[in-house]
Design a protein around this motif. Structure first.
Motif, PDB file in Angstrom:
ATOM      1  N   SER B  26       0.813  -1.490  -0.515  1.00  0.00           N
ATOM      2  CA  SER B  26       0.272   0.006  -0.197  1.00  0.00           C
ATOM      3  C   SER B  26       0.645   1.487   0.045  1.00  0.00           C
ATOM      4  CB  SER B  26      -1.151  -0.027   1.064  1.00  0.00           C
ATOM      5  OG  SER B  26      -0.200   0.092   2.504  1.00  0.00           O
ATOM      6  N   GLN B  27       2.171   1.136   0.069  1.00  0.00           N
ATOM      7  CA  GLN B  27       2.863   2.341  -0.252  1.00  0.00           C
ATOM      8  C   GLN B  27       4.175   1.749  -0.049  1.00  0.00           C
ATOM      9  OE1 GLN B  27       2.291   2.832   4.363  1.00  0.00           O
ATOM     10  NE2 GLN B  27       3.988   3.985   4.355  1.00  0.00           N
ATOM     11  N   ASP B  28       5.423   2.368  -0.125  1.00  0.00           N
ATOM     12  CA  ASP B  28       6.511   2.392  -1.066  1.00  0.00           C
ATOM     13  C   ASP B  28       7.416   1.553   0.687  1.00  0.00           C
ATOM     14  OD1 ASP B  28       9.550   4.264  -2.026  1.00  0.00           O
ATOM     15  OD2 ASP B  28       9.448   1.947  -1.571  1.00  0.00           O
ATOM     16  N   ILE B  29       7.835   0.543   0.092  1.00  0.00           N
ATOM     17  CA  ILE B  29       8.304  -0.593   1.160  1.00  0.00           C
ATOM     18  C   ILE B  29      10.286  -0.922   0.485  1.00  0.00           C
ATOM     19  CG2 ILE B  29       6.115  -1.662   1.862  1.00  0.00           C
ATOM     20  CD1 ILE B  29       7.492  -4.535   0.395  1.00  0.00           C
ATOM     21  N   SER B  30      10.096  -0.356  -0.056  1.00  0.00           N
ATOM     22  CA  SER B  30      11.872  -0.652  -0.911  1.00  0.00           C
ATOM     23  C   SER B  30      11.997  -1.413  -1.259  1.00  0.00           C
ATOM     24  CB  SER B  30      12.854  -0.014   0.369  1.00  0.00           C
ATOM     25  OG  SER B  30      14.280  -0.024  -0.623  1.00  0.00           O
ATOM     26  N   ASN B  31      12.515  -2.678  -0.903  1.00  0.00           N
ATOM     27  CA  ASN B  31      13.130  -3.642  -0.915  1.00  0.00           C
ATOM     28  C   ASN B  31      12.991  -4.822  -0.014  1.00  0.00           C
ATOM     29  OD1 ASN B  31      15.281  -3.344   0.738  1.00  0.00           O
ATOM     30  ND2 ASN B  31      16.479  -4.787  -0.444  1.00  0.00           N
ATOM     31  N   PRO B  44       5.555 -22.042   8.067  1.00  0.00           N
ATOM     32  CA  PRO B  44       5.813 -21.162   7.107  1.00  0.00           C
ATOM     33  C   PRO B  44       7.939 -21.776   7.521  1.00  0.00           C
ATOM     34  CG  PRO B  44       4.624 -19.824   8.634  1.00  0.00           C
ATOM     35  CD  PRO B  44       4.794 -21.092   8.910  1.00  0.00           C
ATOM     36  N   LYS B  45       8.382 -21.502   5.942  1.00  0.00           N
ATOM     37  CA  LYS B  45       9.453 -21.574   6.365  1.00  0.00           C
ATOM     38  C   LYS B  45       9.717 -20.349   4.839  1.00  0.00           C
ATOM     39  CE  LYS B  45      12.712 -23.911   3.083  1.00  0.00           C
ATOM     40  NZ  LYS B  45      12.452 -25.674   1.813  1.00  0.00           N
ATOM     41  N   LEU B  46      10.690 -20.118   5.131  1.00  0.00           N
ATOM     42  CA  LEU B  46      11.822 -18.627   4.594  1.00  0.00           C
ATOM     43  C   LEU B  46      12.589 -19.067   3.421  1.00  0.00           C
ATOM     44  CD1 LEU B  46      12.289 -15.209   3.880  1.00  0.00           C
ATOM     45  CD2 LEU B  46      14.541 -16.555   5.487  1.00  0.00           C
ATOM     46  N   LEU B  47      11.649 -18.660   1.336  1.00  0.00           N
ATOM     47  CA  LEU B  47      12.441 -18.656   0.617  1.00  0.00           C
ATOM     48  C   LEU B  47      12.617 -17.702   0.161  1.00  0.00           C
ATOM     49  CD1 LEU B  47       9.534 -20.542  -0.901  1.00  0.00           C
ATOM     50  CD2 LEU B  47      11.474 -21.562   0.025  1.00  0.00           C
ATOM     51  N   ILE B  48      12.981 -16.087  -0.148  1.00  0.00           N
ATOM     52  CA  ILE B  48      13.266 -15.103  -1.216  1.00  0.00           C
ATOM     53  C   ILE B  48      13.200 -14.071   0.596  1.00  0.00           C
ATOM     54  CG2 ILE B  48      13.085 -13.632  -2.842  1.00  0.00           C
ATOM     55  CD1 ILE B  48      13.518 -16.633  -3.526  1.00  0.00           C
ATOM     56  N   TYR B  49      14.042 -13.664   0.514  1.00  0.00           N
ATOM     57  CA  TYR B  49      14.530 -11.666   1.329  1.00  0.00           C
ATOM     58  C   TYR B  49      14.584 -11.111   0.717  1.00  0.00           C
ATOM     59  CZ  TYR B  49      19.506 -13.032   2.077  1.00  0.00           C
ATOM     60  OH  TYR B  49      20.635 -13.054   2.259  1.00  0.00           O
ATOM     61  N   ASP B  50      14.248 -10.306   0.970  1.00  0.00           N
ATOM     62  CA  ASP B  50      14.372  -8.679   0.454  1.00  0.00           C
ATOM     63  C   ASP B  50      14.329  -8.973  -0.733  1.00  0.00           C
ATOM     64  OD1 ASP B  50      17.790  -7.932   2.862  1.00  0.00           O
ATOM     65  OD2 ASP B  50      15.691  -7.211   2.965  1.00  0.00           O
ATOM     66  N   ALA B  51      13.520  -9.212  -1.179  1.00  0.00           N
ATOM     67  CA  ALA B  51      12.898  -8.760  -3.077  1.00  0.00           C
ATOM     68  C   ALA B  51      13.503 -10.653  -3.466  1.00  0.00           C
ATOM     69  CB  ALA B  51      12.389  -7.499  -3.088  1.00  0.00           C
ATOM     70  N   SER B  63      12.157 -17.824  -7.516  1.00  0.00           N
ATOM     71  CA  SER B  63      13.139 -16.481  -7.513  1.00  0.00           C
ATOM     72  C   SER B  63      12.226 -15.280  -6.979  1.00  0.00           C
ATOM     73  CB  SER B  63      13.000 -16.578  -8.756  1.00  0.00           C
ATOM     74  OG  SER B  63      12.454 -16.437  -9.838  1.00  0.00           O
ATOM     75  N   GLY B  64      12.594 -14.137  -6.894  1.00  0.00           N
ATOM     76  CA  GLY B  64      11.797 -12.845  -6.534  1.00  0.00           C
ATOM     77  C   GLY B  64      12.364 -11.853  -6.870  1.00  0.00           C
ATOM     78  N   SER B  65      11.603 -10.864  -7.461  1.00  0.00           N
ATOM     79  CA  SER B  65      11.959  -9.285  -7.962  1.00  0.00           C
ATOM     80  C   SER B  65      10.914  -8.530  -7.359  1.00  0.00           C
ATOM     81  CB  SER B  65      12.349  -9.673  -9.752  1.00  0.00           C
ATOM     82  OG  SER B  65      10.633  -9.885 -10.334  1.00  0.00           O
ATOM     83  N   GLY B  66      11.448  -7.834  -8.237  1.00  0.00           N
ATOM     84  CA  GLY B  66      10.180  -6.104  -7.486  1.00  0.00           C
ATOM     85  C   GLY B  66      11.085  -4.827  -6.391  1.00  0.00           C
ATOM     86  N   GLN B  89       5.467 -10.932   2.806  1.00  0.00           N
ATOM     87  CA  GLN B  89       5.385 -10.217   4.065  1.00  0.00           C
ATOM     88  C   GLN B  89       6.589  -9.138   4.361  1.00  0.00           C
ATOM     89  OE1 GLN B  89       8.529 -11.259   7.084  1.00  0.00           O
ATOM     90  NE2 GLN B  89       8.291  -9.544   7.866  1.00  0.00           N
ATOM     91  N   GLN B  90       6.258  -7.474   4.105  1.00  0.00           N
ATOM     92  CA  GLN B  90       7.528  -6.951   4.180  1.00  0.00           C
ATOM     93  C   GLN B  90       8.056  -6.421   5.354  1.00  0.00           C
ATOM     94  OE1 GLN B  90       6.770  -3.357   6.164  1.00  0.00           O
ATOM     95  NE2 GLN B  90       4.603  -3.672   6.996  1.00  0.00           N
ATOM     96  N   TYR B  91       8.855  -5.708   5.815  1.00  0.00           N
ATOM     97  CA  TYR B  91       8.791  -4.992   7.018  1.00  0.00           C
ATOM     98  C   TYR B  91       9.600  -4.081   7.136  1.00  0.00           C
ATOM     99  CZ  TYR B  91      13.574  -7.135   5.578  1.00  0.00           C
ATOM    100  OH  TYR B  91      15.147  -7.226   4.824  1.00  0.00           O
ATOM    101  N   ASP B  92       8.826  -2.714   5.978  1.00  0.00           N
ATOM    102  CA  ASP B  92       9.583  -1.508   5.505  1.00  0.00           C
ATOM    103  C   ASP B  92       9.600  -1.615   7.284  1.00  0.00           C
ATOM    104  OD1 ASP B  92       8.694   1.432   4.613  1.00  0.00           O
ATOM    105  OD2 ASP B  92      10.899   0.796   4.597  1.00  0.00           O
ATOM    106  N   ASN B  93       7.970  -1.235   7.350  1.00  0.00           N
ATOM    107  CA  ASN B  93       7.452  -1.052   8.878  1.00  0.00           C
ATOM    108  C   ASN B  93       7.223  -2.223   9.914  1.00  0.00           C
ATOM    109  OD1 ASN B  93       5.720   0.439  11.356  1.00  0.00           O
ATOM    110  ND2 ASN B  93       5.516   2.205   9.755  1.00  0.00           N
ATOM    111  N   LEU B  94       6.384  -2.252  10.688  1.00  0.00           N
ATOM    112  CA  LEU B  94       6.336  -3.324  11.899  1.00  0.00           C
ATOM    113  C   LEU B  94       5.616  -4.284  10.295  1.00  0.00           C
ATOM    114  CD1 LEU B  94       4.568  -2.056  14.651  1.00  0.00           C
ATOM    115  CD2 LEU B  94       6.271  -2.303  14.543  1.00  0.00           C
TER     116      LEU B  94
END
Lengths: 120, 106
Positions: B26-31, B44-51, B63-66, B89-94
């Motif tokens: 809903s807003q810019d979260i960088s990567n 859950p299992k982490l597959l891709i981090y930081d986009a 793979s992930g992009s964006g 899941q985003q973590y630019d904010n909480l």
């Protein structure tokens, strides 16, 4: 290996309290924050908050203030989630999950989950 | 709170297909965007981090992009063991999670 082992399933009556434990092993407990995530039956993941394992300072997401308390016992590398005044809508699987970053965000290791059922 | 909108909510594909899931913030979260896989009855299992960074031990077909507000998760060649629900899941904010995409084999 790095792992988080949670306590077993709980069946509680409405109004009771429950305390879920999460024991960490394979890494330095106080070097990584700990998150808590809820998943109601058939639903998605909901971040509840996190606790700084170095300072003990918790941060709660909206909707998880008041009845939810995060705590630690660093002597046994264990994090706890306590829920008081349980309601039927608290029925869910609760996960503890290690955070790779200094603050809440990059969740890399998850516990196996603890099912909490609230029913009369 | 930052809202994460995933699409589609469910998806049916054949073994060997290329599968793409999108996630919009809903807003810019960088990567600051991660992707998780959850199999039934499992954590859950982490597959891709930081986009776009593949977690250690995760097969390279994932793979992930964006960046900013629009992100894509791709499985280059679907395998039977990839049947699961996928969450951004985003973590630019909480942190906040997308609602999930259930992937089934056709």
């Amino acid at each position: 290996q790095v792992q988080l082992v949670q306590s077993g399933s709980e069946l509680k009556k409405p109004g009771a309290s429950v305390k879920v434990s999460c024991k960490a092993s394979g890494y330095t407990f106080t070097s990584y924050a700990m998150n808590w995530v809820r998943q109601a039956p058939g639903q998605g993941l909901e971040w509840m908050g996190w606790i700084n394992t170095n300072t003990g300072n918790p941060t709660y997401a909206q909707g998880f203030t008041g009845r939810f308390v995060f705590s630690l016992d660093t002597s046994v590398s264990t994090a706890y989630l306590q829920i008081s005044s349980l309601k039927a809508e608290d029925t869910a699987v609760y996960y503890c999950a290690r955070d790779r970053t200094a603050a809440a965000g990059l969740i890399d290791i998850w516990g196996q989950g603890t099912m909490v059922t609230v029913s009369s | 709170d930052i809202q994460m909108t995933q699409s589609p909510s469910s998806l049916s594909a054949s073994v060997g297909d290329r599968v793409t899931i999108t996630c919009q913030a809903s807003q810019d979260i960088s990567n600051y965007l991660n992707w998780y896989q959850q199999k039934p009855g499992k954590a859950p299992k982490l597959l891709i981090y930081d986009a776009s960074n593949l977690e250690t031990g995760v097969p390279s077909r994932f793979s992930g992009s964006g960046s900013g507000t629009d992100f894509t998760f791709t499985i280059s060649s679907l395998q039977p063991e990839d049947i699961a629900t996928y969450y951004c899941q985003q973590y630019d904010n909480l942190p906040t999670f997308g609602q999930g995409t259930r992937l089934e084999i056709k």
